[in-house]
Design an enzyme around this catalytic site. Structure first.
Site, PDB file in Angstrom:
ATOM      1  N   ASP A  46       0.838  -1.201   0.000  1.00 46.81           N
ATOM      2  CA  ASP A  46       0.000   0.000   0.000  1.00 46.81           C
ATOM      3  C   ASP A  46       0.873   1.253   0.000  1.00 46.81           C
ATOM      4  O   ASP A  46       0.367   2.371  -0.111  1.00 46.81           O
ATOM      5  CB  ASP A  46      -1.004   0.006   1.155  1.00 46.81           C
ATOM      6  CG  ASP A  46      -0.369  -0.133   2.524  1.00 46.81           C
ATOM      7  OD1 ASP A  46       0.866  -0.210   2.608  1.00 46.81           O
ATOM      8  OD2 ASP A  46      -1.126  -0.162   3.528  1.00 46.81           O
ATOM      9  N   SER A  47       2.193   1.061   0.062  1.00 50.28           N
ATOM     10  CA  SER A  47       3.148   2.154  -0.153  1.00 50.28           C
ATOM     11  C   SER A  47       2.974   2.761  -1.539  1.00 50.28           C
ATOM     12  O   SER A  47       3.476   3.856  -1.806  1.00 50.28           O
ATOM     13  CB  SER A  47       4.582   1.647   0.010  1.00 50.28           C
ATOM     14  OG  SER A  47       4.803   0.485  -0.780  1.00 50.28           O
ATOM     15  N   LYS A 115      -1.020  -9.497   2.767  1.00 52.39           N
ATOM     16  CA  LYS A 115      -0.314  -9.026   3.958  1.00 52.39           C
ATOM     17  C   LYS A 115      -1.188  -8.051   4.712  1.00 52.39           C
ATOM     18  O   LYS A 115      -1.843  -7.198   4.102  1.00 52.39           O
ATOM     19  CB  LYS A 115       1.011  -8.354   3.594  1.00 52.39           C
ATOM     20  CG  LYS A 115       1.790  -7.851   4.829  1.00 52.39           C
ATOM     21  CD  LYS A 115       3.155  -7.320   4.454  1.00 52.39           C
ATOM     22  CE  LYS A 115       3.106  -5.946   3.847  1.00 52.39           C
ATOM     23  NZ  LYS A 115       2.631  -4.899   4.813  1.00 52.39           N
ATOM     24  N   GLU A 117      -1.385  -5.661   8.615  1.00 50.70           N
ATOM     25  CA  GLU A 117      -0.610  -5.116   9.722  1.00 50.70           C
ATOM     26  C   GLU A 117      -1.272  -5.413  11.064  1.00 50.70           C
ATOM     27  O   GLU A 117      -2.498  -5.438  11.167  1.00 50.70           O
ATOM     28  CB  GLU A 117      -0.452  -3.601   9.553  1.00 50.70           C
ATOM     29  CG  GLU A 117       0.304  -3.203   8.296  1.00 50.70           C
ATOM     30  CD  GLU A 117       0.413  -1.695   8.134  1.00 50.70           C
ATOM     31  OE1 GLU A 117       0.041  -0.954   9.081  1.00 50.70           O
ATOM     32  OE2 GLU A 117       0.864  -1.246   7.065  1.00 50.70           O
ATOM     33  N   GLU A 184       9.206  -4.318  10.897  1.00 50.29           N
ATOM     34  CA  GLU A 184       9.590  -2.989  10.417  1.00 50.29           C
ATOM     35  C   GLU A 184       9.947  -2.066  11.574  1.00 50.29           C
ATOM     36  O   GLU A 184       9.231  -1.975  12.567  1.00 50.29           O
ATOM     37  CB  GLU A 184       8.464  -2.352   9.591  1.00 50.29           C
ATOM     38  CG  GLU A 184       8.829  -0.961   9.092  1.00 50.29           C
ATOM     39  CD  GLU A 184       7.870  -0.381   8.072  1.00 50.29           C
ATOM     40  OE1 GLU A 184       8.099   0.766   7.638  1.00 50.29           O
ATOM     41  OE2 GLU A 184       6.900  -1.075   7.698  1.00 50.29           O
TER      42      GLU A 184
END
EC number: 2.1.2.11
Length: 267
Positions: A46-47, A115, A117, A184
């Site tokens: 989503d970056s 993925k 978070e 991260e």
């Protein structure tokens, strides 16, 4: 390896002590090149909202945007494992939404895994998606979708209590069925401890050299993001300078009437 990589291959790499390479990609051309180079895993992050669409953070990114970019990546038919991010609000509200949106990324986008978070609090979500036979990669530590709660992009797990919580999170998501986890923005010693205690692969980004693999944003390693470059990013090229030179030369030649010449024209 000439065949398609799977989550089983990725997990075997940890067992064999072979480092796992991951890069983001959002389109066909970049995917084709990095796959030819032998990348192990491609992440449609989503970056994309920040480096491709110009948003200030990842929060505005929608499911439709993620599906669009996932389709573009998949059209390159990469041998690498293709993982797509679940954007903000696509899995946080309830399990039904999480299952539906994970399914859309696989069915409509062509992703082979998703993925998301979060730590212990998303364990049930991970379990629900895995129960649909969709592989899940988890993501703990500095989670960009939580920047407002975290007060920005800050290293996580420096204090002992935070460190233990992240270790507990890692174990919870492994138990929930995640096939791998992104670590991260955490101290390298903590990342090393988590890597040692988990049986699933850890993929680091700003988490030191002891993770089972590393992931970076393709635009960052190419030097295309002049505005912001985190400490953990290493530039392997200066594509910004290359593009600037090419565009400037094109403009100059057109202005002077040097392009197109006879060699670039039809008779």
């Amino acid at each position: 390896m000439n065949r398609k990589k799977t989550i089983i291959d990725i997990q075997k790499m940890k067992a064999a002590g072979e480092k796992i390479t991951v890069l983001t990609s959002y389109d066909y051309p970049f995917t084709r090149v990095m796959d030819e180079c032998g990348i192990d895993m491609i992440l449609i992050g989503d970056s994309v909202g920040v480096v491709f669409s110009g948003y200030d953070n990842t929060l505005p990114v929608t499911m439709d945007e993620m599906i669009y970019h996932t389709r573009a990546v998949v059209r390159a038919r990469p041998k690498a494992l293709v993982v797509a991010d679940m954007p903000f609000l696509s899995y946080q509200t309830d399990l039904r939404d999480a299952r539906l949106n994970a399914g859309r990324l696989v069915k409509d986008g062509g992703a082979e895994a998703v993925k998301l978070e979060g730590g212990s609090h998303v364990a049930d979500t991970i379990r629900a998606i895995v129960d649909m036979d969709i592989p899940v990669m988890a993501h703990i530590g500095l989670t960009p979708q939580s920047i407002h709660r975290m007060g920005g992009y800050k290293v996580q797990g420096k204090k002992e209590e935070q460190s233990q919580r992240l270790l507990d999170d890692a174990k919870a998501i492994e138990e929930a069925g995640a096939f791998a986890v992104v670590l991260e923005g955490i101290p390298l010693k903590l990342a090393e401890k988590i890597t040692e205690e988990l049986s699933i692969p850890t993929i680091g980004i700003g988490a030191g050299p002891h993770c089972d693999g590393q992931v970076l944003v393709i635009h960052d390693i190419l030097g295309l993001c002049e505005k912001y470059s985190p400490k953990f990013v290493k530039r392997y090229g200066d594509a910004n300078a290359l593009i600037t030179s090419a565009v400037s030369s094109y403009i100059a030649e057109v202005k002077k009437g040097e392009f197109p010449d006879e060699g670039h024209s039809f008779s």
